[in-house]
Each structure stands twice: as structure tokens, then as C-alpha cells.
Enzyme design. Structure first.
Site, PDB file in Angstrom:
ATOM      1  N   CYS A  60     127.850 -13.316 -14.286  1.00 27.74           N
ATOM      2  CA  CYS A  60     126.912 -13.892 -15.237  1.00 27.74           C
ATOM      3  C   CYS A  60     126.561 -15.310 -14.814  1.00 27.74           C
ATOM      4  O   CYS A  60     127.320 -15.954 -14.095  1.00 27.74           O
ATOM      5  CB  CYS A  60     127.441 -13.962 -16.670  1.00 27.74           C
ATOM      6  SG  CYS A  60     128.078 -12.416 -17.284  1.00 27.74           S
ATOM      7  N   HIS A  81     139.562  11.648  14.791  1.00 28.39           N
ATOM      8  CA  HIS A  81     140.733  11.945  13.964  1.00 28.39           C
ATOM      9  C   HIS A  81     140.332  12.368  12.549  1.00 28.39           C
ATOM     10  O   HIS A  81     141.121  12.257  11.619  1.00 28.39           O
ATOM     11  CB  HIS A  81     141.665  10.730  13.936  1.00 28.39           C
ATOM     12  CG  HIS A  81     142.205  10.404  15.292  1.00 28.39           C
ATOM     13  ND1 HIS A  81     143.198  11.139  15.893  1.00 28.39           N
ATOM     14  CD2 HIS A  81     141.838   9.462  16.201  1.00 28.39           C
ATOM     15  CE1 HIS A  81     143.434  10.649  17.101  1.00 28.39           C
ATOM     16  NE2 HIS A  81     142.618   9.637  17.318  1.00 28.39           N
TER      17      HIS A  81
END
Ligand code: F6R
Length: 613
Positions: free
Chosen positions: A2, A511
Site C-alpha cells: 500500500c 533429471h
């Protein structure tokens, strides 16, 4: 997150407040609101949506008050809605508050206030603030000029969490009261007027004289003077800080967006970050640091801790620092580091990188390292930001204000500054031959020109972006420092173009993730590490064989016909190449987002300054 602004002076407050909020929209933009004092009543105008939605509320044109507070929101408690927008008022409408941060114990306070007859309209944590102020105000029997201030202080004493707040009261139409704890807030001093903001650039067009508040300080801000108080409400003196940033540095300056402007500013921001720190015929200059050879030799490791792009700047320079200083470097995300009880002690140098200097997790991780006896060094872009006040040492990047939510010029400035810091430490240590360090210094001097070369012709990157902007998934791969920059390239793409992407070490693909490669999956490969060229090419071939579209960014002498699309960048040491190879990646994400018609400066769900954990 904010953003908050405030104004007290001679002019109509509402346009000044809206103007300030527009500059703070990068901190949040799901709703906005403002309160002004109209004689002795408070007018409160709020709306869901961006700041400009306030101009759609008809009453906005009726406001004439010259005192006001305002807020642009990034929702944490309660969905974006007009009711949940700030300012929030107490039940009697005597006090109006805007708040940045989180009141963690708001639920307990809400129960307490409800038991005492208060009602709540919103789902926010903030609404307890004006009501608690009212509660303490009504309990105070001393009717003097400080009653309002005492009520604010009493309420703040009950809060757990973080806050920067501005409060106005219909009973005190001559002042705004502000305070902060772990959330940013600055006050700009003008001629018979004062401005308040979450950051400096939002009010830089009005003044260059700023007061930077410490945690738990209170200020009564009047038109013609300010009274500063410590946590016990004893009066204190506060020095003014003159900020040299040019107001136009925070404007778009003819560019379509801040992000593009900031990408193009990188030669300049790197030159300014280098400043006079590097000399070829003398050691690097860090007057702020007094690192001795004994101290640096005693280190068991360096921890670099940060979030997001700033963390990637740490990853990008880990190899350089390890290789030339011969000290192990660990790089970690702050949100993990702070909760895992890391093994660190007085022999660990802990470096914290934060463009804004306000990132909650990074600050908490710094406090943790301090409590364990580490020396802490902050690298920030914002003078006087919270992190710089916590750290033992601070060195600044001089990237200038970064407004676009996606970080670009701050990253390259951070990489540059970390590289210079590494060279400085290696010089103090005498850990590597002066010739190696001299060559690295020359490379850093040349960096702005090389970046300019890439920026001079972006057509290739733009063309490729046009071909692939509709895709759903992409991969970014590399080895060594190219892997570090791939992570950053992938993050940029996600955040501004909303395309899912993965940054992977090239050797790791087989992998598991290679299972995701199918016909036409775009794989962006960075190949600048000269000792790993063949291996990197093999990895690109592996994905090409499985149908991937290959986009290669390289400065190596490779057979371009083996890839679908190649962007060449200038030669550079692999130790600092991330500051150069990231430029095409930034532009790639930028042009994809533009093709998709997205708001690159304010991507959805994000905010520039992440002051909540
Ligand atoms: C991404 C981005 C974020 C920030 C991160 C840390 O483009 O901007 O990942 O890098 O939120 O912010 P600072 O550096 O202000 O601590």
C-alpha cells in the site's frame, strides 16, 4: 504494501493527494481513497479500482479542504472493495486513518473494542486503529493540546505488527499526526506546507527537503512547522535531509512505460553506481566499510540474503566473490533464512540486498543475523530506507528511482555493486593476482557501453517476442552464471507477461523437467560461460531433438544454424556477464507483455515494495 500520502498547506488537498497516489500506485492498486478536512468535518471518498477511479466519484469535485490523507491499497485483510478501502474512520467519525502495514493482533483488538460498544464495517485490520484512538481519546480526562497525540500513542502501544499511519481529526483541524514502525514513511518540508508519503519520488516535485522517521517516532505536522516526538512523547530534534534526486528522474520522460525507460537507463545507472569506486591504478574505494585483512580472513562464509530479483543479483555474483576472495558464499531467500535457524556467527558476513530497503522478510533476516553476532551489510537503492538503518554498514546502488514493479535497473546496479565489493574485498585480502582484478575492473568500466550496444538494436528480440507471445510455458536455461541469469529471465517473464516459465540449470533438465518439452516449447538458453559452451550447446540440442523452439543469447563463437533464433551480445567475463545477458531477457519479457496488451508497469497481484511477510 500500500502507499500513503498526506498534505497540509494552503492549496486544495485532493488533487495533490491524487497526484501523489498515482506515483505510489506501484505499491498497490486495487482500491484507493482519501479524507480531507472540510472546515471541521471529515469528507471521506473511496472507490474500488485504480487511483483514477476516485475521479469518478462525483463528490470529489466538491472538496475544498487544504488538509488531507490518502491511500492506494494492495489488499491483505479483506478483498478489494470500496468498504475495505482506506481511509477508515472511527464510529463517531472524529478520526480518519490511512495505514500501510499489518496490525497482526487486530482480531484481539476488534473483540476488545466490540465489547466496548464499537462496530466494524470492513474486514480490514486497519479499522481497529481509528476506533482504538477514539477509545483512548474518550478515556483521557486531560483536555489539553496533546490529547490527540496521546490517544494515537496509546493505540500504537497496543499494536503488534507493522504500520505507517496518518491520522486526522475533526477536533484538530490544524494538523496531521503520523507515526511508523517497520513500514516506510517520509515527510517533505515545503514553504508553509508539508507533504507525507511512503516514498520520496512521489513528492519530489514539491520539495527536496525530507525528514526520515525512525520506528516509534511521532510527528504533529502543521502547515508552518512540525513537532517531533520519541516513543515516550518527549520532543526531539530531527535533521533535514536534502535529497538530490531530480524529480524528472521519476517521470516517464517520453517512454511508453516506466519499465522501458528503466531498461534504457541502465548504462547511466551502472555508471552512477560505479561512480568513483573503481580506479585502475588504485584500490576500490568503499569509505563506508572498514574491512581489514584480519577481519576478512577470519570469515567462515558470506551469506547473501534477499528476495526475488535482488536474491538473483546475489546468485549472479556468488561465483565472482568465491573465486576472487576465496570465501564460501551462500545465497538464500530471506523468507526461508529467517525461519530456519541458520548456522551463522560473528565469523559470518551477512549481506542484504533490497532495492526498496523496505522488504519485510529481508529486514527480519538482517535482524536475525545481527542477533547472532554477524556483521551486517545492506545494499539498497533508497537513501535512509529501513534496512539501511538496521544494518552495520550500508552501500548504495545509484540506480535512481525504480518505479516499474518489475525490477530491471536495480538488478544490474546490484550485480555491478556486488562485483565491485568482491574486487574490493579481494584487494584487501590480497587473495588473487592484481592483474585479474585489474581486468575485472576494466570489464566493469566497459559494461555500460556493452549494454548500450544491446539496447541500440532490439529488433531481433522484438521479432522473437512477436512469434511466441501466445505461448503458455517457457524454459530458461544456462550453466554457471548463465543459470543465475536464467532464473531472473524466467521471473521477469512470469511477472509481467503472465506466461508460466521455469528457470533451470541446463544440466538438471534431464533429471525431470525435460518431460515437459514438446513440439514448439520455447527454450531460452543463455550461453556466455566460455568454459561451458559445448556442454550448454549439448543441452540445447537435447531439447531441440524433442521439438523445442530454441532461442539462444550468446557471445560465444558458435554455429548459429543449429538454433532457431540467436541474439548476439558483446563479449564479457562470465563473472559479470549476468549484468549484460539479462538485458535481452528483460526486453524479451517486456515485448511479450506489450504484444499481449498488458500493463507492464503494474502487473496484476504484485506490488513494488513488499512490506508484509
Ligand atoms: C521482481 C521484483 C521483486 C523484488 C523483490 C525484492 O521484478 O522486483 O522480486 O526484487 O520483491 O524487493 P527489494 O529489492 O525492494 O527488497
Amino acid at each position: 504494501m500500500c502507499g500513503i500520502v498526506g498534505y497540509i498547506g494552503q492549496k486544495k488537498a485532493s488533487p495533490i493527494l491524487i497526484n501523489g497516489l498515482l506515483k505510489l500506485e506501484y505499491r498497490g492498486y486495487d482500491s484507493a481513497g482519501l479524507s480531507t478536512l472540510e472546515d471541521t468535518t471529515i469528507s471521506n471518498i473511496k472507490n474500488k479500482g485504480r487511483v483514477n477511479s476516485l475521479n469518478e466519484v462525483p463528490e470529489i469535485n466538491t472538496l475544498t479542504g487544504t488538509i488531507g490523507i490518502a491511500h492506494t491499497r494492495w489488499a491483505t485483510h479483506g478483498k478489494p472493495s470500496t468498504t475495505n478501502s482506506h481511509p477508515h474512520m472511527d464510529n463517531s467519525k472524529t478520526f480518519s486513518v490511512v495505514h500501510n502495514g499489518i496490525i497482526e493482533n487486530y482480531n484481539d483488538l476488534k473483540i476488545f473494542l466490540t465489547e466496548n460498544g464499537y462496530n466494524f464495517l470492513s474486514q480490514t485490520d486497519t479499522e481497529v486503529i481509528p476506533n482504538l484512538i477514539h477509545y483512548y481519546f474518550s478515556k483521557d480526562n486531560v483536555d489539553d493540546d496533546k490529547k490527540f497525540l496521546r490517544a494515537v500513542q496509546s493505540a500504537c502501544k497496543d499494536f503488534k505488527g507493522s504500520y505507517a499511519i496518518e491520522v486526522i481529526s475533526s477536533l484538530y483541524p490544524d494538523r496531521i499526526i503520523v507515526t511508523r514502525k517497520d513500514s516506510p514513511l517520509v515527510i517533505g518540508k515545503g514553504e508553509n506546507e508539508n507533504h507525507i508519503s511512503s516514498d520520496i519520488p512521489a513528492i519530489l516535485s514539491y520539495t527536496k527537503d525530507f525528514y526520515l522517521l525512525e520506528d516509534n517516532e511521532y510527528v504533529e505536522i502543521y502547515r508552518d512547522h512540525l513537532d517531533f516526538y520519541n516513543k515516550d512523547l518527549a520532543k526531539i530534534n530531527k535533521p533535514i535531509k536534502n535529497i538530490e534526486w531530480d524529480a524528472t528522474a521519476a517521470e516517464k520522460d517520453g517512454y511508453e512505460d516506466y519499465m522501458l525507460k528503466e531498461i534504457y537507463e541502465q548504462p547511466k545507472s551502472i555508471r552512477e553506481t560505479i561512480g568513483s569506486r573503481i580506479k585502475l591504478d588504485a584500490p576500490c574505494c568503499f569509505d563506508e566499510l572498514n574491512f581489514t585483512k584480519d577481519y576478512l580472513s577470519s570469515l567462515n562464509k558470506i551469506c547473501i540474503v534477499a528476495c526475488g530479483t535482488a536474491m538473483h543479483a546475489g546468485l549472479a555474483t556468488k561465483t565472482l566473490i568465491e573465486q576472487i576472495c576465496n570465501i564460501p558464499v551462500e545465497v538464500e531467500v530471506a523468507s526461508e533464512f529467517r525461519y530456519r535457524n541458520p548456522i551463522i556467527n560473528e565469523k559470518t558476513l551477512a549481506i542484504y540486498i533490497s532495492q526498496s530497503g523496505e522488504t519485510a522478510d529481508t529486514i527480519a533476516a538482517l535482524k536475525l543475523a545481527k542477533s547472532k553476532g554477524c556483521k551486517t551489510l545492506a545494499i539498497s537503492n533508497v537513501i535512509g530506507s529501513s534496512i539501511t538503518r538496521e544494518a552495520d554498514y550500508t552501500i548504495y546502488t545509484h540506480a535512481g528511482p525504480e518505479i516499474a514493479v518489475a525490477s530491471t535497473k536495480a538488478y544490474t546496479a546490484q550485480v555491478t555493486l556486488l562485483a565491485i565489493l568482491g574486487i574490493y574485498m579481494a584487494e584487501v585480502l590480497g587473495s588473487v593476482s592484481p592483474l585479474i582484478l585489474e581486468n575485472l575492473k576494466k570489464e566493469i568500466f566497459d559494461l555500460p557501453n556493452k549494454i548500450q550496444t544491446v539496447l541500440n538494436d532490439v529488433s531481433g528480440i522484438k521479432n522473437f517476442a512477436k512469434k511466441v507471445y501466445n505461448e503458455k510455458d517457457m524454459f530458461f536455461i544456462g550453466r554457471g552464471t548463465d543459470y543465475a541469469v536464467s532464473l531472473e529471465g524466467s521471473l521477469k517473464l512470469k511477472e509481467i507477461s503472465y506466461i508460466h516459465s521455469e528457470g533451470y540449470a541446463s544440466g538438471e533438465l534431464k533429471h525431470g523437467p525435460i518431460a515437459l518439452i514438446e513440439d514448439n516449447t520455447t527454450v531460452v538458453s543463455v550461453i556466455t560461460n566460455d568454459d561451458l559452451v559445448e556442454k550448454s550447446i549439448s543441452n540445447v540440442q537435447e531439447v531441440a531433438t524433442r521439438g523445442a523452439k530454441t532461442f539462444v543469447i550468446t557471445n560465444q563463437d558458435i554455429d548459429k544454424s543449429r538454433f532457431d533464433y540467436v541474439i548476439e551480445i558483446p563479449a564479457i567475463s562470465k563473472l559479470i556477464s549476468p549484468a549484460l545477458s539479462v538485458i535481452p531477457l528483460q526486453l524479451f519479457s517486456y515485448y511479450i507483455a506489450k504484444e499481449k496488451g498488458l500493463d507492464v508497469d503494474k502487473p496484476r497481484n504484485l506490488a513494488k515494495s513488499v512490506t508484509v511477510e
